[in-house]
Design a protein around this motif. Structure first.
Motif, PDB file in Angstrom:
ATOM      1  N   ALA A  92       0.835  -1.203   0.000  1.00 38.79           N
ATOM      2  CA  ALA A  92       0.000   0.000   0.000  1.00 38.79           C
ATOM      3  C   ALA A  92       0.870   1.252   0.000  1.00 38.79           C
ATOM      4  N   ALA A  93       1.986   1.211   0.754  1.00 39.20           N
ATOM      5  CA  ALA A  93       2.879   2.370   0.812  1.00 39.20           C
ATOM      6  C   ALA A  93       3.517   2.639  -0.547  1.00 39.20           C
ATOM      7  N   LEU A  94       3.877   1.577  -1.257  1.00 35.31           N
ATOM      8  CA  LEU A  94       4.442   1.770  -2.586  1.00 35.31           C
ATOM      9  C   LEU A  94       3.434   2.456  -3.504  1.00 35.31           C
ATOM     10  N   LEU A  95       2.178   2.052  -3.400  1.00 30.81           N
ATOM     11  CA  LEU A  95       1.145   2.689  -4.216  1.00 30.81           C
ATOM     12  C   LEU A  95       0.923   4.133  -3.795  1.00 30.81           C
ATOM     13  N   ALA A  96       1.193   4.408  -2.526  1.00 27.67           N
ATOM     14  CA  ALA A  96       0.883   5.726  -1.992  1.00 27.67           C
ATOM     15  C   ALA A  96       2.043   6.706  -2.063  1.00 27.67           C
ATOM     16  N   SER A  97       3.191   6.287  -2.553  1.00 25.03           N
ATOM     17  CA  SER A  97       4.319   7.215  -2.601  1.00 25.03           C
ATOM     18  C   SER A  97       3.934   8.423  -3.446  1.00 25.03           C
ATOM     19  N   PRO A  98       4.429   9.590  -3.092  1.00 25.58           N
ATOM     20  CA  PRO A  98       4.015  10.816  -3.790  1.00 25.58           C
ATOM     21  C   PRO A  98       4.192  10.750  -5.305  1.00 25.58           C
ATOM     22  N   MET A  99       5.295  10.199  -5.772  1.00 27.79           N
ATOM     23  CA  MET A  99       5.522  10.145  -7.208  1.00 27.79           C
ATOM     24  C   MET A  99       4.464   9.287  -7.889  1.00 27.79           C
ATOM     25  N   LEU A 100       4.143   8.141  -7.305  1.00 25.74           N
ATOM     26  CA  LEU A 100       3.144   7.265  -7.896  1.00 25.74           C
ATOM     27  C   LEU A 100       1.741   7.849  -7.771  1.00 25.74           C
ATOM     28  N   CYS A 101       1.516   8.653  -6.732  1.00 28.10           N
ATOM     29  CA  CYS A 101       0.189   9.260  -6.576  1.00 28.10           C
ATOM     30  C   CYS A 101      -0.158  10.090  -7.798  1.00 28.10           C
ATOM     31  N   TYR A 102       0.804  10.868  -8.269  1.00 29.10           N
ATOM     32  CA  TYR A 102       0.542  11.697  -9.428  1.00 29.10           C
ATOM     33  C   TYR A 102       0.459  10.855 -10.692  1.00 29.10           C
ATOM     34  N   ALA A 103       1.352   9.898 -10.824  1.00 26.38           N
ATOM     35  CA  ALA A 103       1.417   9.097 -12.050  1.00 26.38           C
ATOM     36  C   ALA A 103       0.200   8.193 -12.202  1.00 26.38           C
ATOM     37  N   ALA A 104      -0.331   7.698 -11.103  1.00 25.43           N
ATOM     38  CA  ALA A 104      -1.425   6.736 -11.174  1.00 25.43           C
ATOM     39  C   ALA A 104      -2.758   7.326 -10.713  1.00 25.43           C
ATOM     40  N   ASN A 105      -2.858   8.643 -10.639  1.00 23.94           N
ATOM     41  CA  ASN A 105      -4.083   9.293 -10.195  1.00 23.94           C
ATOM     42  C   ASN A 105      -4.527   8.802  -8.818  1.00 23.94           C
ATOM     43  N   LEU A 106      -3.580   8.636  -7.930  1.00 24.64           N
ATOM     44  CA  LEU A 106      -3.870   8.210  -6.571  1.00 24.64           C
ATOM     45  C   LEU A 106      -3.710   9.382  -5.601  1.00 24.64           C
ATOM     46  N   ASN A 107      -4.021  10.565  -6.047  1.00 30.14           N
ATOM     47  CA  ASN A 107      -3.879  11.749  -5.201  1.00 30.14           C
ATOM     48  C   ASN A 107      -4.709  11.673  -3.926  1.00 30.14           C
ATOM     49  N   PHE A 108      -5.767  10.865  -3.936  1.00 28.42           N
ATOM     50  CA  PHE A 108      -6.589  10.754  -2.738  1.00 28.42           C
ATOM     51  C   PHE A 108      -5.792  10.152  -1.571  1.00 28.42           C
ATOM     52  N   LEU A 109      -4.665   9.494  -1.850  1.00 29.97           N
ATOM     53  CA  LEU A 109      -3.829   8.930  -0.782  1.00 29.97           C
ATOM     54  C   LEU A 109      -2.803   9.929  -0.253  1.00 29.97           C
ATOM     55  N   LYS A 110      -2.636  11.058  -0.936  1.00 30.31           N
ATOM     56  CA  LYS A 110      -1.650  12.048  -0.513  1.00 30.31           C
ATOM     57  C   LYS A 110      -1.974  12.543   0.899  1.00 30.31           C
ATOM     58  N   ASP A 111      -0.951  12.633   1.719  1.00 28.75           N
ATOM     59  CA  ASP A 111      -1.052  13.115   3.101  1.00 28.75           C
ATOM     60  C   ASP A 111      -1.863  12.197   4.010  1.00 28.75           C
ATOM     61  N   THR A 112      -2.042  10.932   3.648  1.00 28.42           N
ATOM     62  CA  THR A 112      -2.661   9.965   4.550  1.00 28.42           C
ATOM     63  C   THR A 112      -1.548   9.319   5.369  1.00 28.42           C
ATOM     64  N   PRO A 113      -1.869   8.740   6.509  1.00 24.81           N
ATOM     65  CA  PRO A 113      -0.823   8.171   7.364  1.00 24.81           C
ATOM     66  C   PRO A 113       0.134   7.210   6.652  1.00 24.81           C
ATOM     67  N   ILE A 114      -0.351   6.412   5.725  1.00 25.59           N
ATOM     68  CA  ILE A 114       0.525   5.438   5.062  1.00 25.59           C
ATOM     69  C   ILE A 114       1.647   6.133   4.291  1.00 25.59           C
ATOM     70  N   THR A 115       1.400   7.358   3.803  1.00 26.31           N
ATOM     71  CA  THR A 115       2.441   8.051   3.042  1.00 26.31           C
ATOM     72  C   THR A 115       3.583   8.529   3.931  1.00 26.31           C
ATOM     73  N   TYR A 116       3.360   8.609   5.233  1.00 23.80           N
ATOM     74  CA  TYR A 116       4.400   9.039   6.163  1.00 23.80           C
ATOM     75  C   TYR A 116       5.143   7.854   6.797  1.00 23.80           C
ATOM     76  N   MET A 117       4.662   6.642   6.557  1.00 23.91           N
ATOM     77  CA  MET A 117       5.259   5.467   7.195  1.00 23.91           C
ATOM     78  C   MET A 117       6.534   5.021   6.498  1.00 23.91           C
ATOM     79  N   ARG A 118       7.550   4.808   7.321  1.00 20.60           N
ATOM     80  CA  ARG A 118       8.805   4.227   6.866  1.00 20.60           C
ATOM     81  C   ARG A 118       8.799   2.754   7.267  1.00 20.60           C
ATOM     82  N   GLN A 119       9.824   2.041   6.867  1.00 19.21           N
ATOM     83  CA  GLN A 119       9.891   0.613   7.180  1.00 19.21           C
ATOM     84  C   GLN A 119       9.815   0.365   8.693  1.00 19.21           C
ATOM     85  N   ALA A 120      10.504   1.172   9.490  1.00 20.97           N
ATOM     86  CA  ALA A 120      10.482   0.988  10.949  1.00 20.97           C
ATOM     87  C   ALA A 120       9.084   1.227  11.519  1.00 20.97           C
TER      88      ALA A 120
END
Length: 142
Positions: free
Chosen positions: A29-57
């Motif tokens: 889900a995080a890979l889909l939500a990365s900022p670059m992919l959000c724009y490329a795949a029209n996934l802007n609705f995920l921008k600034d959601t908690p998953i976009t701030y999550m790192r591996q740790a």
């Protein structure tokens, strides 16, 4: 010994203490939500959601909390978690709430409601997870 999840490497190796299956799901889900992919795949609705701030740790902290909640909490009881100590400057916290436990022999399945809150935004996932005997909880593929 804990194994590290490598995105794109398929299912991670599991040890007896903890599984990283929830991490695998969240990493996808995080890979889909990365900022670059959000724009490329029209996934802007995920921008600034908690998953976009999550790192591996952070995903590991959530996975560890989920494993503990699923092992110790009754249906409807919540377990609180946070990313404190992960090194992420964005504070992420939330709950894991197991529900709808079913048993079939030595296999146990539950619905897990995972909630994350970051920067005033809340995100919720509800995977079905199962385990056999004393093994780790794994997301049920549907």
């Amino acid at each position: 010994m804990s194994r590290q999840f490598r995105p794109g490497a398929g299912a991670p190796a599991l040890d007896a203490a903890y599984a990283h299956t929830i991490t695998q799901w969240l990493a996808a889900a995080a890979l889909l939500a990365s900022p670059m992919l959000c724009y490329a795949a029209n996934l802007n609705f995920l921008k600034d959601t908690p998953i976009t701030y999550m790192r591996q740790a952070d995903r590991k902290a959530l996975n560890d909390a989920a494993q503990k909640a699923l092992d110790t909490k009754k249906d409807g009881e919540s377990y609180e978690w946070s990313n404190a100590g992960t090194g992420n400057s964005v504070s992420i916290k939330g709950t894991v709430t197991p529900q709808d436990t079913t048993k079939d022999g030595d296999r146990t399945c539950r619905t897990a409601t995972l909630t994350a809150v970051a920067k005033g935004q809340t995100q919720t996932w509800t995977p079905i997870v199962c385990k056999t005997g004393n093994g780790p909880w794994k997301i049920l593929k549907q």
